[in-house]
Structure formats: structure tokens, C-alpha cells
Design a protein around this motif. Structure first.
Motif, PDB file in Angstrom:
ATOM      1  N   THR A 121    -129.756  51.945 -21.331  1.00 34.31           N
ATOM      2  CA  THR A 121    -130.387  50.777 -21.923  1.00 34.31           C
ATOM      3  C   THR A 121    -131.903  50.888 -21.811  1.00 34.31           C
ATOM      4  N   ASP A 122    -132.582  50.540 -22.875  1.00 33.59           N
ATOM      5  CA  ASP A 122    -134.043  50.409 -22.935  1.00 33.59           C
ATOM      6  C   ASP A 122    -134.786  51.438 -22.072  1.00 33.59           C
ATOM      7  N   PRO A 123    -134.614  52.719 -22.338  1.00 37.30           N
ATOM      8  CA  PRO A 123    -135.262  53.738 -21.493  1.00 37.30           C
ATOM      9  C   PRO A 123    -136.774  53.810 -21.716  1.00 37.30           C
ATOM     10  N   VAL A 124    -137.535  53.468 -20.693  1.00 39.78           N
ATOM     11  CA  VAL A 124    -138.998  53.610 -20.697  1.00 39.78           C
ATOM     12  C   VAL A 124    -139.339  54.353 -19.413  1.00 39.78           C
ATOM     13  N   TRP A 125    -139.466  55.665 -19.501  1.00 42.90           N
ATOM     14  CA  TRP A 125    -139.526  56.512 -18.313  1.00 42.90           C
ATOM     15  C   TRP A 125    -140.850  57.231 -18.148  1.00 42.90           C
ATOM     16  N   ILE A 126    -141.668  57.271 -19.190  1.00 45.97           N
ATOM     17  CA  ILE A 126    -142.874  58.088 -19.183  1.00 45.97           C
ATOM     18  C   ILE A 126    -144.108  57.192 -19.266  1.00 45.97           C
ATOM     19  N   ASP A 127    -145.045  57.369 -18.348  1.00 47.13           N
ATOM     20  CA  ASP A 127    -146.282  56.590 -18.390  1.00 47.13           C
ATOM     21  C   ASP A 127    -147.009  56.821 -19.717  1.00 47.13           C
ATOM     22  N   ASN A 128    -147.605  55.749 -20.229  1.00 50.63           N
ATOM     23  CA  ASN A 128    -148.435  55.882 -21.425  1.00 50.63           C
ATOM     24  C   ASN A 128    -149.687  55.037 -21.245  1.00 50.63           C
ATOM     25  N   TRP A 129    -150.497  54.953 -22.280  1.00 50.00           N
ATOM     26  CA  TRP A 129    -151.781  54.249 -22.164  1.00 50.00           C
ATOM     27  C   TRP A 129    -151.602  52.767 -21.874  1.00 50.00           C
ATOM     28  N   ALA A 130    -150.434  52.211 -22.193  1.00 48.15           N
ATOM     29  CA  ALA A 130    -150.216  50.774 -22.017  1.00 48.15           C
ATOM     30  C   ALA A 130    -149.452  50.445 -20.738  1.00 48.15           C
ATOM     31  N   LEU A 131    -148.617  51.368 -20.257  1.00 42.85           N
ATOM     32  CA  LEU A 131    -147.710  51.070 -19.144  1.00 42.85           C
ATOM     33  C   LEU A 131    -147.750  52.179 -18.106  1.00 42.85           C
ATOM     34  N   LYS A 132    -147.878  51.797 -16.835  1.00 43.63           N
ATOM     35  CA  LYS A 132    -147.840  52.733 -15.714  1.00 43.63           C
ATOM     36  C   LYS A 132    -146.740  52.286 -14.747  1.00 43.63           C
ATOM     37  N   ARG A 133    -145.847  53.208 -14.418  1.00 41.92           N
ATOM     38  CA  ARG A 133    -144.750  52.868 -13.518  1.00 41.92           C
ATOM     39  C   ARG A 133    -145.245  52.673 -12.095  1.00 41.92           C
ATOM     40  N   HIS A 134    -144.699  51.653 -11.432  1.00 33.23           N
ATOM     41  CA  HIS A 134    -144.939  51.419 -10.006  1.00 33.23           C
ATOM     42  C   HIS A 134    -143.682  51.684  -9.183  1.00 33.23           C
ATOM     43  N   SER A 135    -142.634  52.162  -9.825  1.00 29.42           N
ATOM     44  CA  SER A 135    -141.439  52.622  -9.110  1.00 29.42           C
ATOM     45  C   SER A 135    -141.043  53.960  -9.698  1.00 29.42           C
ATOM     46  N   LYS A 136    -140.730  54.913  -8.828  1.00 30.65           N
ATOM     47  CA  LYS A 136    -140.424  56.268  -9.264  1.00 30.65           C
ATOM     48  C   LYS A 136    -139.117  56.299 -10.047  1.00 30.65           C
ATOM     49  N   GLU A 139    -155.915  38.079  -5.627  1.00 28.09           N
ATOM     50  CA  GLU A 139    -156.129  38.724  -4.334  1.00 28.09           C
ATOM     51  C   GLU A 139    -154.806  39.094  -3.676  1.00 28.09           C
ATOM     52  N   GLU A 140    -153.819  38.230  -3.816  1.00 31.07           N
ATOM     53  CA  GLU A 140    -152.496  38.518  -3.267  1.00 31.07           C
ATOM     54  C   GLU A 140    -151.912  39.779  -3.903  1.00 31.07           C
ATOM     55  N   LYS A 141    -152.085  39.933  -5.201  1.00 33.46           N
ATOM     56  CA  LYS A 141    -151.593  41.136  -5.879  1.00 33.46           C
ATOM     57  C   LYS A 141    -152.301  42.388  -5.386  1.00 33.46           C
ATOM     58  N   LYS A 142    -153.597  42.276  -5.135  1.00 34.64           N
ATOM     59  CA  LYS A 142    -154.366  43.438  -4.681  1.00 34.64           C
ATOM     60  C   LYS A 142    -153.932  43.899  -3.296  1.00 34.64           C
ATOM     61  N   THR A 143    -153.604  42.965  -2.431  1.00 41.15           N
ATOM     62  CA  THR A 143    -153.268  43.316  -1.046  1.00 41.15           C
ATOM     63  C   THR A 143    -151.778  43.613  -0.844  1.00 41.15           C
ATOM     64  N   ASP A 144    -150.936  43.189  -1.789  1.00 45.15           N
ATOM     65  CA  ASP A 144    -149.489  43.407  -1.661  1.00 45.15           C
ATOM     66  C   ASP A 144    -149.149  44.815  -2.147  1.00 45.15           C
ATOM     67  N   LYS A 145    -148.889  45.718  -1.228  1.00 45.39           N
ATOM     68  CA  LYS A 145    -148.594  47.111  -1.561  1.00 45.39           C
ATOM     69  C   LYS A 145    -147.095  47.410  -1.575  1.00 45.39           C
ATOM     70  N   ARG A 146    -146.257  46.390  -1.444  1.00 39.45           N
ATOM     71  CA  ARG A 146    -144.807  46.615  -1.429  1.00 39.45           C
ATOM     72  C   ARG A 146    -144.324  47.119  -2.786  1.00 39.45           C
ATOM     73  N   ARG A 147    -143.320  47.953  -2.748  1.00 38.21           N
ATOM     74  CA  ARG A 147    -142.734  48.493  -3.967  1.00 38.21           C
ATOM     75  C   ARG A 147    -141.208  48.454  -3.858  1.00 38.21           C
ATOM     76  N   LEU A 148    -140.550  48.610  -4.992  1.00 41.30           N
ATOM     77  CA  LEU A 148    -139.094  48.619  -5.022  1.00 41.30           C
ATOM     78  C   LEU A 148    -138.534  49.775  -4.194  1.00 41.30           C
ATOM     79  N   GLU A 149    -137.384  49.538  -3.599  1.00 44.15           N
ATOM     80  CA  GLU A 149    -136.653  50.612  -2.930  1.00 44.15           C
ATOM     81  C   GLU A 149    -136.055  51.529  -3.988  1.00 44.15           C
ATOM     82  N   VAL A 150    -136.262  52.840  -3.831  1.00 41.96           N
ATOM     83  CA  VAL A 150    -135.784  53.819  -4.803  1.00 41.96           C
ATOM     84  C   VAL A 150    -134.964  54.875  -4.084  1.00 41.96           C
ATOM     85  N   HIS A 151    -133.774  55.138  -4.580  1.00 40.98           N
ATOM     86  CA  HIS A 151    -132.927  56.226  -4.089  1.00 40.98           C
ATOM     87  C   HIS A 151    -132.820  57.290  -5.176  1.00 40.98           C
ATOM     88  N   GLN A 152    -133.162  58.519  -4.852  1.00 48.44           N
ATOM     89  CA  GLN A 152    -133.024  59.594  -5.828  1.00 48.44           C
ATOM     90  C   GLN A 152    -131.544  59.824  -6.117  1.00 48.44           C
TER      91      GLN A 152
END
Length: 358
Positions: A129-144, A85-98
Motif C-alpha cells: 500500500t502507498d509505497p513511499v520509500w525514497i527521499d525526495n526534495w519534498a519528503l525526508k524519512r525519519h524512520s528507516k 521548540e518541543e519539536k526541535k528538542t524531541d529526538k524520539r523516533r519510531l521503533e524499527v525492526h529490520q
């Protein structure tokens, strides 16, 4: 659901877990040691024999053999998460600077791109290092992602620490192979058969633990041990070597942990390579701890390892971008902020897209 589909789904849902394998871990095997004869050893522990490898061809951790258990992953995935339940209600995300385009020239950079992906520029050399930049069936990014890949420019080296999908993404690596075919891949032993079909033009160097790569520049990158494992499909457990990196330029040293559980190898690395100026340590995907601790450090264990290594600056990673475990996305950072004494006040606050070099 068909059996193979179910197991594949478990593999995606539990990238840090122990999954079904055809390997018999109780079979009679002997422990050998190996290395890449094409690459040098610059510094090794006093009693170093080489990278541990069993006679059946499987790589081995230094101190704690990996064991596979389908029962353990099923127990985790079908147990109630007390923080659900805590995960569902916690909408905070990482700070991102373009990030600016182009990046400032002539300046060293250490830029977090999310999870375990970094853009480094050291002594004029550019590293990913370890570039994983594109969403796929297994992983969805939560930080832009803070950059546009095709505007990145020249990259000299791409470091791929191991074959797990949150560190080694086929779509991203295929894209980078097209955008920067001149970049050299620096990775662990037996990774070439996986990577070469995706990046056919890119040179690949495979190292054993404590071996340094053959670089043209006045830069040294050494592949170092982690307590982890490898797997890409259903029958290839520990056939490819996993590890981290110790990167040294003229006036800086950076330790990139990759994935690891806590163990004695952290102190061994510092004793062999020296204490790092910057230690990039994984702190997320650590709950439930009974399940995750052999392969991922919690923020508590990462802080302990950092202090044992005697690092100057602590940079947390491996949290906030992908939802891989039971804890909320930013819980590791919450703990570190609440316990600054754990790293002796040496933490650099992680912001995606910002230069973190002090």
C-alpha cells in the motif's frame, strides 16, 4: 523566489493543505455520479448512486465539498507553531525492526513500512500500500525503511490510494515498476494517466467508491470513500479520485483508511462492508486542527471513527515517518498510549518492520 517556485514549495510543505487552483469553486456546476463500468459493485449502501462528480469533471466528497484557499495555507505556514521548540528538542523516533529476508512463507503478514506503506500477505497474495520509500526534495524519512526493495520478491498488487506525494511517489513507483512489472496497480478513477508513464508494464485497475477490483485470487478488495482531495500540480485539483480500501480474505478483513478527515463515511463503510477485523487508521499530520481536520483525522477522531466502525483491532499509521505538520512526530502515539480506553484497549502497538497480525 519566483511565484511558481513559491507555490510549488507550498505544495510540498503542505501536502494536506488547500492550495491555489485555477478552478472556480463558485461557478455553476451540477452534481453527477459515476463509476467504472468494467468493475463490479458487490455491496453498496441502499441509496447509492455512484461516485460524486461535478459536471466540470472534478470529483467530490460525499458530505463536505472540498474548497481551496491559498489564504489558509499561507496563514498556517507563516503562523508561529506553538510546539516548535518541543519539536526541535524531541529526538524520539519510531521503533524499527529490520525484516528477515526472505519473509516466512505460508504465514499471513501485515507489516508496517512507515507512514501509510504496508506489506500484506493474505491467503498467499502479497500486497503493497502507498509505497513511499525514497527521499525526495519534498519528503525526508525519519524512520528507516525496514527492507531492501530489490529483495522483496513477488508482489501481486500495489494499492495507490491517491495522488498526494506522501502516498504516491514517482521514484518509488518507477523502481517497483522495474522490479515487479507483473504487479497490478489498484487505484482510483483517472489515476492511470499519472501512473502509466512511471510503470508502463504494470496493469492498472481504476475503481469508483464501493467498486471491487477484478482479482484472480479468492480475495476481495473494494475501493471505499474518504473525506479528502487530490492534487499533483498547480492546476489539477480533484481531477483524480481518492479513497481507501476494504480488503477481505477467507478469514480476515482489513480496512486501510488512507487519508481522511472525520465524517459519516466511516459508519457507512462498516454498515455496508461489515466491521473490519483490523482498522488501519491515520492519526498524524493533524495540527493545527483548524486547518487539518477536514482532510486528516487526529488520534482522537480516528479513535472515534474506529469505535463507530466496530473494529476488532486498531492500528495507527500516518505519523512518525514524515514531518508534515505542527505536532512532534510521535505525539499521536503518545496520546493513544495515554488514552487506551478511546479504542477500548484494542490498539496493536505499531512497530515498523514487525508483523502486526494478532
Amino acid at each position: 523566489m519566483k511565484r511558481r517556485t513559491f507555490l510549488t514549495a507550498l505544495a510540498a510543505a503542505a501536502p494536506a493543505g488547500y492550495l491555489l487552483t485555477t478552478v472556480d469553486f463558485n461557478s455553476d456546476t451540477t452534481l453527477n455520479h459515476t463509476y467504472n463500468p468494467k468493475l463490479p459493485y458487490d455491496r453498496v449502501p441502499s441509496d447509492w448512486k455512484g461516485t460524486p462528480r461535478l459536471s466540470n469533471g472534478l470529483f467530490q466528497n460525499l458530505h463536505h465539498p472540498f474548497e481551496a484557499s491559498l489564504a489558509a495555507v499561507v496563514k498556517w505556514k507563516f503562523s508561529k507553531n506553538p510546539q516548535e521548540e518541543e519539536k526541535k528538542t524531541d529526538k524520539r523516533r519510531l521503533e524499527v525492526h529490520q525484516m528477515p529476508n526472505p519473509l516466512p512463507s505460508g504465514k499471513d503478514q501485515l507489516i508496517w513500512l512507515g507512514h501509510a506503506s504496508y506489506l500484506m500477505r493474505l491467503a498467499g497474495v502479497t500486497i503493497l500500500t502507498d509505497p513511499v520509500w525514497i527521499d525526495n526534495w519534498a519528503l525526508k524519512r525519519h524512520s528507516k525503511l525496514p527492507l531492501v526493495p530489490d529483495q522483496l520478491g513477488k508482489v501481486d498488487y500495489i494499492l495507490v490510494s491517491h495522488d498526494h506525494r506522501d502516498h504516491c511517489d514517482e521514484a518509488t513507483l518507477r523502481l517497483l515498476g522495474k522490479l515487479m512489472p507483473q504487479a497490478t496497480i489498484l487505484t482510483g478513477m483517472n489515476m492511470s494517466p499519472l501512473l502509466k508513464p512511471w510503470m508502463p508494464k504494470n496493469p492498472i485497475q481504476e475503481a469508483g467508491w464501493f467498486q471491487s477490483y477484478d482479482l484472480k485470487e479468492s480475495l476481495r478488495i473494494t475501493f471505499v470513500p474518504t473525506r479528502h482531495w487530490s492534487r499533483r500540480g498547480l492546476t489539477d485539483t480533484n481531477q483524480r479520485l481518492w479513497g481507501g480500501y476494504f480488503i477481505e480474505s477467507g478469514d480476515r478483513s482489513i480496512y486501510f483508511m488512507s487519508d481522511s478527515g472525520y465524517d459519516r463515511h466511516f459508519k457507512l463503510i462498516a454498515d455496508t462492508m461489515g466491521s473490519p477485523d483490523y482498522a488501519i487508521m491515520g492519526v498524524g499530520a493533524f495540527k493545527p486542527e483548524w486547518f487539518m481536520h477536514p482532510v486528516h483525522t487526529s488520534p482522537m477522531d480516528a479513535a472515534r471513527a474506529f469505535m463507530e466502525m466496530g473494529g476488532k483491532h486498531f492500528i495507527p499509521m500516518h505519523f512518525g515517518t514524515f514531518d508534515l505538520s505542527n505536532e512532534p512526530l510521535l505525539e499521536p502515539l503518545d496520546w493513544l498510549k495515554a488514552n487506551p480506553v478511546a479504542v477500548d484497549g484494542r490498539m496493536i502497538y505499531p512497530v515498523v518492520g514487525r508483523n502486526l497480525l494478532a
